[in-house]
Write a protein that holds these residues in place. Structure first.
Motif, PDB file in Angstrom:
ATOM      1  N   THR A  13       0.807  -1.210   0.000  1.00 10.70           N
ATOM      2  CA  THR A  13       0.000   0.000   0.000  1.00 10.70           C
ATOM      3  C   THR A  13       0.844   1.265   0.000  1.00 10.70           C
ATOM      4  O   THR A  13       0.316   2.357  -0.218  1.00 10.70           O
ATOM      5  CB  THR A  13      -0.904   0.032   1.238  1.00 10.70           C
ATOM      6  N   GLY A  14       2.156   1.143   0.284  1.00 16.69           N
ATOM      7  CA  GLY A  14       2.974   2.322   0.502  1.00 16.69           C
ATOM      8  C   GLY A  14       2.938   2.721   1.970  1.00 16.69           C
ATOM      9  O   GLY A  14       2.235   2.103   2.781  1.00 16.69           O
ATOM     10  N   LEU A  15       3.684   3.762   2.299  1.00  8.41           N
ATOM     11  CA  LEU A  15       3.827   4.135   3.706  1.00  8.41           C
ATOM     12  C   LEU A  15       2.641   4.969   4.181  1.00  8.41           C
ATOM     13  O   LEU A  15       2.742   6.174   4.433  1.00  8.41           O
ATOM     14  CB  LEU A  15       5.140   4.891   3.922  1.00  8.41           C
ATOM     15  N   CYS A  16       1.522   4.286   4.331  1.00 12.47           N
ATOM     16  CA  CYS A  16       0.316   4.922   4.837  1.00 12.47           C
ATOM     17  C   CYS A  16      -0.155   4.150   6.055  1.00 12.47           C
ATOM     18  O   CYS A  16       0.277   3.028   6.310  1.00 12.47           O
ATOM     19  CB  CYS A  16      -0.773   4.959   3.769  1.00 12.47           C
ATOM     20  N   GLY A  17      -1.038   4.754   6.821  1.00 19.01           N
ATOM     21  CA  GLY A  17      -1.574   4.061   7.979  1.00 19.01           C
ATOM     22  C   GLY A  17      -0.518   3.855   9.050  1.00 19.01           C
ATOM     23  O   GLY A  17       0.482   4.576   9.129  1.00 19.01           O
ATOM     24  N   ASP A  18      -0.715   2.836   9.866  1.00 18.64           N
ATOM     25  CA  ASP A  18       0.159   2.579  11.015  1.00 18.64           C
ATOM     26  C   ASP A  18       1.318   1.682  10.587  1.00 18.64           C
ATOM     27  O   ASP A  18       1.325   0.482  10.837  1.00 18.64           O
ATOM     28  CB  ASP A  18      -0.664   1.928  12.130  1.00 18.64           C
ATOM     29  N   HIS A  19       2.324   2.279   9.941  1.00 14.76           N
ATOM     30  CA  HIS A  19       3.439   1.478   9.451  1.00 14.76           C
ATOM     31  C   HIS A  19       4.590   1.486  10.453  1.00 14.76           C
ATOM     32  O   HIS A  19       4.693   2.343  11.315  1.00 14.76           O
ATOM     33  CB  HIS A  19       3.920   1.992   8.093  1.00 14.76           C
TER      34      HIS A  19
END
Length: 317
Positions: free
Chosen positions: A302-308
């Motif tokens: 998804t790429g560096l989104c959300g709680d990474h």
């Protein structure tokens, strides 16, 4: 005393299996590897027969079985490349022996179903090396979670960096069709540990994936987990790297570091003790972890989104 055969004698993990066979008072009677750099056998079982061709090894094992020789094989320990595990476990069961297989058990969950059928047909059993399930610190953490509040989720960060040289991507480990990729090859026992401690998997997101590193988010019944795995030495934190350290392992639960770096050298012996006592981990014990890594392998990052995971901000930038 039980008799063992071993497949994959020249591999990295094979000496731990030889040590475990010896430490539990048993005997290695035959070993197989297409590579003949297996002098380590002399340190443990110098009288073991050795083969570089599967066909001759197969004939030898079958001869021992049919002749009821005192060296008839009771267990086959499997340390071969990941993509061969399924075939070698089938060979063990059909040869009248139980199997002891290194992680990952198989590359895809449907392979487990086929092995279950062969277990039923032969009456023999597959045992797996899930060494973190017998680690004292992991068992203590599991007990703490099980005895704690059941209506909450723990916040977990899993970080594992085990540096590998340029050879890694040129070997079978760098071929996703043979190794399953980074998450499968170096991470599957950690994903099994998370399931073992925190319950059923509810959500699986991959934020980043490459040949040398991957990171994502997993949610279990009782935990939210940010994970990061790498074989790139540049991902080792600066302080440890400057100190000459090429490996970094960390698990935090609700901000508290779980110390489990010690005790790894004896875990194969402990695993063998449990298997020989009839308490080994069978095929179905592996299912959640294999389903987890299979999905990771096939998900679109998804790429560096959300709680990474925080390491991704630097590593995947």
């Amino acid at each position: 005393m039980k008799n063992f055969a071993l497949i994959g004698a020249a591999g990295y993990i094979a000496p731990r299996h030889m040590q475990a066979i010896k430490a539990t008072g048993n005997n290695l009677v035959a070993a197989l590897d297409p590579n003949d750099s297996v002098g380590v056998i002399d340190s443990h079982f110098p009288d073991a027969d050795f083969f570089t061709e599967f066909e001759r090894f197969d004939r030898h094992i079958d001869k021992l079985r049919r002749s009821n020789d005192e060296k008839q094989v009771n267990y086959v320990s499997i340390c071969s490349p990941n993509y061969l595990h399924d075939s070698h476990m089938r060979f063990a069961l059909r040869s009248g022996a139980d199997a002891i297989c290194e992680k990952p058990l198989v590359l895809n969950p449907w392979n487990i179903d086929g092995l279950l059928e062969i277990e039923q047909a032969t009456g023999h059993k597959v045992n797996t090396i899930l060494q973190l399930r017998v680690h004292p610190a992991i068992l203590a953490l599991r007990e703490k979670v099980l005895s704690g509040r059941r209506d909450t989720k723990h916040e977990v960060d899993l970080t594992y960096i085990t540096s590998r040289g340029h050879w890694y991507l040129q070997s079978w480990k760098g071929d996703v069709k043979k190794s399953g990729g980074i998450a499968t090859n170096i991470g599957v026992h950690f994903f099994d540990m998370l399931h073992f401690i925190f319950g059923n998997l509810q959500n699986n997101v991959v934020h980043y994936a490459s040949d040398t590193k991957a990171g994502g988010y997993l949610e279990y019944d009782h935990a939210r987990v940010r994970w990061f795995l790498s074989v790139d030495v540049q991902d080792v934190p600066e302080a440890q790297l400057n100190a000459g350290q090429r490996t970094y392992r960390s698990i935090t639960v609700d901000g508290e570091e779980i110390e489990f770096s010690g005790g790894f050298t004896d875990l194969h012996i402990r695993s063998y003790e449990e298997i020989l006592a009839g308490r080994g981990f069978g095929l179905d014990a592996n299912r959640t972890a294999i389903e987890t890594v299979t999905k990771i392998r096939n998900l679109e990052p998804t790429g560096l989104c959300g709680d990474h995971h925080p390491f991704l901000s630097r590593s995947a930038a």
